[in-house]
Each structure stands twice: as structure tokens, then as C-alpha cells.
Write a protein that holds these residues in place. Structure first.
Motif, short mmCIF file in Angstrom:
data_model
loop_
_atom_site.label_atom_id
_atom_site.label_comp_id
_atom_site.label_asym_id
_atom_site.label_seq_id
_atom_site.Cartn_x
_atom_site.Cartn_y
_atom_site.Cartn_z
N LEU A 65 10.38 -3.77 3.56
CA LEU A 65 9.37 -3.62 2.57
C LEU A 65 8.01 -3.39 2.44
O LEU A 65 7.21 -3.02 3.07
CB LEU A 65 9.46 -5.35 2.49
N LEU A 66 8.48 -1.91 1.33
CA LEU A 66 7.05 -1.24 1.60
C LEU A 66 6.13 -1.64 0.60
O LEU A 66 6.59 -1.33 -0.94
CB LEU A 66 7.28 0.55 1.21
N VAL A 67 5.31 -1.68 0.16
CA VAL A 67 3.58 -1.99 -0.24
C VAL A 67 2.95 -0.43 -0.09
O VAL A 67 1.98 -0.77 0.98
CB VAL A 67 2.58 -3.16 -0.10
N LEU A 68 3.24 0.24 -1.18
CA LEU A 68 2.31 1.03 -2.14
C LEU A 68 1.03 0.88 -2.31
O LEU A 68 0.95 0.54 -2.51
CB LEU A 68 3.51 2.32 -3.22
N ASP A 69 -0.14 2.19 -2.08
CA ASP A 69 -0.98 2.10 -2.57
C ASP A 69 -1.47 1.43 -3.72
O ASP A 69 -2.34 1.17 -3.70
CB ASP A 69 -1.83 3.72 -1.75
#
Length: 254
Positions: free
Chosen positions: A217-221
Motif C-alpha cells: 500500500l503506497l501513501v503518496l506525499d
């Protein structure tokens, strides 16, 4: 995973219990009192005024609902601005994610930063045994070359008391976490104590709180999320794209 607000809150119970709400005090106190009758553990700050007059926002992890001022009715789902198409609820989720990651702190993460300028910071919930997590990690040099810093947070998909959870504890307890993580993702044996078990538990709970459906799971900036793996070039395009851009690529999960 945490249950949705629909399963946590019985609408009939809300209506029936409204009569028990105090007649004194503000509208938000009335709403909070009604909700706490059926959700005793609900924190006061989980209920707040919304952008729509007469509706109050209630949050349970990544789930949101909107309750009428009399505490009788609740709508579960996202609140949209029909004029702009903007999801006000998703904006709230983005802010909430970034706040909670800041509270977790980089000391509890494993960080792979570019040698040069950092253009973007992406927080990745990872599982040592996840296939696409391993693929992402094998391309770390390419992500870094694009100016993308990867911050790892642990999320063993099989949960506590599993082999993957034990491996995560060993990695996060290691004196050299970066080397230990790389070796573990290559399939090498990992060993270590469990003094960091509380960190892994905390990060696993956080993934559930974010509504994680698979790893990575990627949490972007900006606080938005990608459920799945994106190769370095696709991730760079996603990060550099203007707000509101639509992507047709399907992220892959391990």
C-alpha cells in the motif's frame, strides 16, 4: 479489518436512543451522546461539524458517516461537492493519513532516500513475504534515481502470531534494519528478539486503520493512496501529475 460504520452503528438503535440524549447543551453534544450510546469507545474528536450545515461528520478509521443534528439519522459514505467534483471526505482522509504517519515518526520506519535531491516521499506498507513488495524493493535504486524516497512501514498480511509477523519483528528489531529487510525480502533467514513487537503491532493496526486491502500500500506525499505495486516510471508519473489526473494503470498487489 475494522468493520464499517454500517456494522458498527445500528441505525434503528440510533433513532431509539436519541430520546436518551441530553436536552441541554449544543447540537454536537447531542450527536456525540447519541453515538456514544451505541459506540462507547468513540472519542469526542471523532465527531465534528462537516462542511454542510446541519450535518456532523463521524469517523471510524477510514470509514466516514454524516449524522443529522438531532442525532436521528446517519448517511454512510463520502461527501462530494457537486459543483467541483471534489470529495471532501477523501480530503479529510488524506490529512488524517499524513497526520498519523507523522505521529508514527520516521524512527519507526525503514527509509531508503535518494543520494541527490528528494522530489517525493512515499510511505509503503510492506510485507516481507509479499511478491510484489519484493519486486518493489528490488527496484529501489530506480525509485531513488527518480528522486523518490521510500519509507517502509510494516504490515505482515497474515497478522499477529504468524511467521511473517515474526520476520517483521526480527527486521524491525535489527540494529541494521535496512540490511535485515533486504536480506529478508531475498528469502534469507531472519532472527532477532521481539522487543520491537509493539512497533510492528502499531504499524499493522495503522494499515488496518487506513483500510489496507493488500500489500504494498503506497501513501503518496499528498496523503492519497495506491493499493498495489507501481513500477518506478509509473509512480513518478503519478506523483508529478497535476491534481485531478486520471490513471488507467492497474496497481498490482502481492
Amino acid at each position: 479489518m475494522k468493520p464499517s460504520l454500517r456494522t458498527s452503528i445500528a441505525f434503528a438503535a440510533l433513532a431509539a436512543l436519541t430520546a436518551c440524549a441530553p436536552k441541554q447543551g449544543s447540537q454536537i453534544d447531542t450527536v456525540r451522546a447519541s453515538l456514544q450510546e451505541v459506540l462507547p469507545g468513540l472519542k469526542a474528536d471523532a465527531v465534528r461539524p462537516s462542511s454542510v450545515p446541519g450535518l456532523y461528520e463521524v469517523q471510524d478509521g477510514s470509514n466516514f458517516g454524516y449524522v443529522t443534528a438531532d442525532g436521528k439519522y446517519m448517511i454512510e459514505g463520502d461527501l462530494l461537492n457537486l459543483k467541483t467534483g471534489e470529495s471532501l471526505t477523501e480530503n479529510r482522509r488524506k490529512t488524517d493519513r499524513l497526520t498519523k504517519l507523522a505521529e508514527l515518526g520516521e524512527d519507526n520506519m525503514i527509509v531508503f532516500a535518494p543520494e541527490g535531491q528528494t522530489k517525493h516521499v512515499v510511505t509503503v506498507f510492506t510485507d516481507v513475504d509479499c511478491g510484489y513488495c519484493r519486486r518493489l524493493h528490488s527496484q529501489m535504486a530506480q525509485y531513488n534515481a527518480e528522486g523518490i524516497e521510500i519509507r517502509y512501514v510494516s504490515y505482515p498480511r497474515t497478522g499477529p502470531d504468524s511467521e511473517s509477523f515474526r520476520k517483521a519483528e526480527a527486521v524491525w528489531c535489527s540494529a541494521d534494519r535496512k540490511t535485515a529487510l533486504t536480506e529478508a525480502k531475498l528469502g534469507a533467514p531472519v532472527s532477532g528478539g521481539e522487543k520491537c513487537a509493539d512497533i510492528v503491532h502499531r504499524e499493522w493496526d495503522l494499515g488496518n486503520d487506513f483500510g489496507l486491502r493488500g500489500t504494498p500500500l503506497l501513501v503518496l506525499d499528498d496523503g492519497s493512496i495506491v493499493n498495489g505495486y507501481l513500477p518506478p516510471d509509473a509512480l513518478e508519473q503519478r506523483l508529478d501529475a497535476p491534481p485531478g489526473s486520471v490513471f488507467n494503470g492497474q496497481p498490482r498487489q502481492g
